[in-house]
Design an enzyme around this catalytic site. Sequence first.
Site, mmCIF file in Angstrom:
data_model
loop_
_atom_site.group_PDB
_atom_site.id
_atom_site.type_symbol
_atom_site.label_atom_id
_atom_site.label_comp_id
_atom_site.label_asym_id
_atom_site.label_seq_id
_atom_site.Cartn_x
_atom_site.Cartn_y
_atom_site.Cartn_z
ATOM 1 N N ASP A 1 1.638 -1.304 11.810
ATOM 2 C CA ASP A 1 0.309 -1.742 11.362
ATOM 3 C C ASP A 1 -0.003 -3.187 11.747
ATOM 4 O O ASP A 1 -1.098 -3.682 11.476
ATOM 5 C CB ASP A 1 0.192 -1.577 9.841
ATOM 6 C CG ASP A 1 0.193 -0.106 9.444
ATOM 7 O OD1 ASP A 1 -0.256 0.730 10.254
ATOM 8 O OD2 ASP A 1 0.648 0.210 8.331
ATOM 9 N N ARG B 1 -7.698 -3.245 9.457
ATOM 10 C CA ARG B 1 -6.784 -4.203 10.099
ATOM 11 C C ARG B 1 -7.425 -4.862 11.327
ATOM 12 O O ARG B 1 -7.100 -5.996 11.656
ATOM 13 C CB ARG B 1 -5.461 -3.527 10.440
ATOM 14 C CG ARG B 1 -4.777 -2.989 9.180
ATOM 15 C CD ARG B 1 -3.298 -2.858 9.298
ATOM 16 N NE ARG B 1 -2.786 -2.003 8.226
ATOM 17 C CZ ARG B 1 -2.510 -2.426 6.992
ATOM 18 N NH1 ARG B 1 -2.696 -3.691 6.657
ATOM 19 N NH2 ARG B 1 -2.068 -1.587 6.076
ATOM 20 N N GLN C 1 4.667 9.131 7.230
ATOM 21 C CA GLN C 1 3.739 10.003 6.491
ATOM 22 C C GLN C 1 4.161 11.457 6.635
ATOM 23 O O GLN C 1 4.161 12.213 5.659
ATOM 24 C CB GLN C 1 2.316 9.807 7.010
ATOM 25 C CG GLN C 1 1.785 8.409 6.716
ATOM 26 C CD GLN C 1 0.394 8.171 7.280
ATOM 27 O OE1 GLN C 1 -0.153 9.007 7.994
ATOM 28 N NE2 GLN C 1 -0.175 7.031 6.956
ATOM 29 N N ARG D 1 -6.504 1.954 17.731
ATOM 30 C CA ARG D 1 -6.238 0.520 17.566
ATOM 31 C C ARG D 1 -5.894 -0.190 18.860
ATOM 32 O O ARG D 1 -6.076 -1.409 18.954
ATOM 33 C CB ARG D 1 -5.081 0.312 16.581
ATOM 34 C CG ARG D 1 -5.581 0.136 15.199
ATOM 35 C CD ARG D 1 -4.517 -0.298 14.223
ATOM 36 N NE ARG D 1 -5.107 -0.161 12.906
ATOM 37 C CZ ARG D 1 -4.442 0.067 11.796
ATOM 38 N NH1 ARG D 1 -3.133 0.173 11.823
ATOM 39 N NH2 ARG D 1 -5.072 0.171 10.646
ATOM 40 N N LYS E 1 0.837 -1.212 0.000
ATOM 41 C CA LYS E 1 0.000 0.000 0.000
ATOM 42 C C LYS E 1 0.870 1.260 0.000
ATOM 43 O O LYS E 1 0.629 2.183 -0.772
ATOM 44 C CB LYS E 1 -0.930 -0.035 1.225
ATOM 45 C CG LYS E 1 -1.876 1.132 1.330
ATOM 46 C CD LYS E 1 -3.096 0.772 2.145
ATOM 47 C CE LYS E 1 -2.849 0.691 3.636
ATOM 48 N NZ LYS E 1 -2.556 2.001 4.273
ATOM 49 N N LYS F 1 -4.567 5.725 14.644
ATOM 50 C CA LYS F 1 -4.664 5.033 13.352
ATOM 51 C C LYS F 1 -6.122 5.067 12.879
ATOM 52 O O LYS F 1 -6.903 5.881 13.338
ATOM 53 C CB LYS F 1 -4.122 3.612 13.482
ATOM 54 C CG LYS F 1 -2.622 3.562 13.737
ATOM 55 C CD LYS F 1 -1.851 4.118 12.553
ATOM 56 C CE LYS F 1 -0.370 4.177 12.803
ATOM 57 N NZ LYS F 1 0.366 4.869 11.741
ATOM 58 N N ARG G 1 -8.886 11.897 12.441
ATOM 59 C CA ARG G 1 -7.444 11.668 12.667
ATOM 60 C C ARG G 1 -6.658 12.981 12.627
ATOM 61 O O ARG G 1 -6.991 13.884 11.854
ATOM 62 C CB ARG G 1 -6.911 10.671 11.627
ATOM 63 C CG ARG G 1 -7.575 9.307 11.782
ATOM 64 C CD ARG G 1 -7.071 8.310 10.789
ATOM 65 N NE ARG G 1 -5.662 8.006 10.987
ATOM 66 C CZ ARG G 1 -4.954 7.238 10.165
ATOM 67 N NH1 ARG G 1 -5.539 6.711 9.086
ATOM 68 N NH2 ARG G 1 -3.694 6.999 10.406
ATOM 69 N N SER H 1 6.954 9.107 12.200
ATOM 70 C CA SER H 1 5.906 8.956 11.193
ATOM 71 C C SER H 1 6.460 9.124 9.788
ATOM 72 O O SER H 1 6.940 10.198 9.413
ATOM 73 C CB SER H 1 4.792 9.991 11.434
ATOM 74 O OG SER H 1 3.945 10.041 10.308
ATOM 75 N N GLY I 1 -5.188 7.766 5.518
ATOM 76 C CA GLY I 1 -4.281 8.746 6.129
ATOM 77 C C GLY I 1 -3.063 8.977 5.251
ATOM 78 O O GLY I 1 -2.591 10.109 5.114
HETATM 79 C C1 S3P Z 1 2.507 4.684 6.147
HETATM 80 C C2 S3P Z 1 3.075 4.976 7.356
HETATM 81 C C3 S3P Z 1 2.521 4.518 8.647
HETATM 82 C C4 S3P Z 1 1.493 3.393 8.485
HETATM 83 C C5 S3P Z 1 0.558 3.633 7.335
HETATM 84 C C6 S3P Z 1 1.318 3.816 6.040
HETATM 85 C C7 S3P Z 1 3.129 5.241 4.921
HETATM 86 O O1 S3P Z 1 1.904 5.620 9.269
HETATM 87 O O2 S3P Z 1 0.756 3.224 9.667
HETATM 88 O O3 S3P Z 1 -0.330 2.545 7.188
HETATM 89 O O4 S3P Z 1 2.816 4.756 3.819
HETATM 90 O O5 S3P Z 1 3.957 6.152 5.034
HETATM 91 P P1 S3P Z 1 2.790 6.678 10.121
HETATM 92 O O6 S3P Z 1 3.948 7.007 9.315
HETATM 93 O O7 S3P Z 1 1.940 7.873 10.365
HETATM 94 O O8 S3P Z 1 3.140 5.949 11.395
#
Ligand code: S3P
Length: 440
Positions: free
Chosen positions: A319, A393, A169, A350, A23, A346, A123, A167, A95
Amino acid sequence: MLQKLSSSKSGPLRGVSRVPGDKSISHRALIFGALATGRTHIKGLLEAEDVLATGKALGQLGAGVERTPGGWCVTGRGVGGLTGAPGKLDFGNSGTGARLMMGVIAGLDIATVFTGDQSLSSRPMGRVLLPLKRMGLEVGGDDDTLPLTLTGTTDLLPIEYELPVPSAQVKSAILLAGLHAPGKTTVFERAATRDHTERMMRHFGAEITVRPDGARTAITVTGDAELAGQHVTVPGDPSSAAFLTAAALVTQGSQITIEGVLVNPARTGFYDTLKEMGAKLDFSNPREEGGEPVADIAVASGPLRGVLVPADRAPSMIDEYPVLAVVAAYAKGETRMEGLGELRVKESDRLASTLAGLTACGVDAQAGGDWLVVRGGEPIAGAAQIETHMDHRIAMAFLVMGLGAQAPVVIDNAGIIATSFPEFSEIMRGLGAQIETSKA
Ligand code: S3P
């Protein structure tokens, strides 16, 4: 009415399977394809709701995003070249899609409204918006949750920023914005998070350096970047493979192989933990696909024991905690998982959803602010209906729980699984799992 699914005592599971594309890498392949000039060809893209929402948003911003006989083709517009009056961009449950795309929008001279489903709208987005605002993004809205009106600028400022939470993200959003800013943007991280953005930036021709900086790692991207369209192969998602692996471990006499799974060390904490629990896992045929390490994973059921899962492992398996908690219920003794604060924000809280599910199934478990303890090894009653709280999940983890329980486990929302793993039930049934639509 929401469709329910039920899982019941199964096994042995047998067979060779694959899981859909990762993903995280799928989101990034679409985004980098749109920021490159020319065409990007993607093989193995995850065709799940989360990723398709990102593809749709990029289409609204003027990129070409098409399914082709061999995969997906993205016709990019170059860094800073996405335009249009996209109106609302709807990221559904995702997210990753919303936060990464905030980094892209920051560098464009347009205003858009970011929206999402009920789960995504609760979120926290402040963790991404704070650094992006420092770079020049304007944010309209009452607080840091969706819906939000975001107005980017072509005069973005490069920044130096230390991540306050581990993170990927947040890191990725800043680096994506940094591609659009003049000069160098640096993100410092104290705990290593998944590095797919860094790898893919390099693959598309961006100038990026990663170097130690005392106890931190400094990741620097040079802005006003020019990216060129590429071929990307997306490996199988280890977070999806985790459900198949767990299913084989909790059903007697099982032996399965999952081919072509991403084994990037920033993603394999779950598998390292299973090995410590005594799980029979064998990684074979190691190879590289699209700049990422990949292997086949053979899993055989056998006795498991409880372990301590240290806090510093959390980013590499963030995750996988719901499904690890399910496996822990089948392992003899106590499993203690620490450093779980991020689970609270999340797709659902979770930690709370996992604890509630365990308790409903008759498992002895306790949680605190950022820890979870599961005492396993006793027969598991099951006979529970699990509230998924719009969390894919949680849905899949508790369907795995039912495969070894004395009475079936029902989840309240089967549809939510399509956000990341639409083929889940079909693949599991193919291996011999009893998963059925439920009217209960
Ligand atoms: C992800 C980073 C994770 C993960 C999410 C996908 C990504 O989140 O939980 O399912 O693709 O960068 P965080 O980076 O906020 O922990």
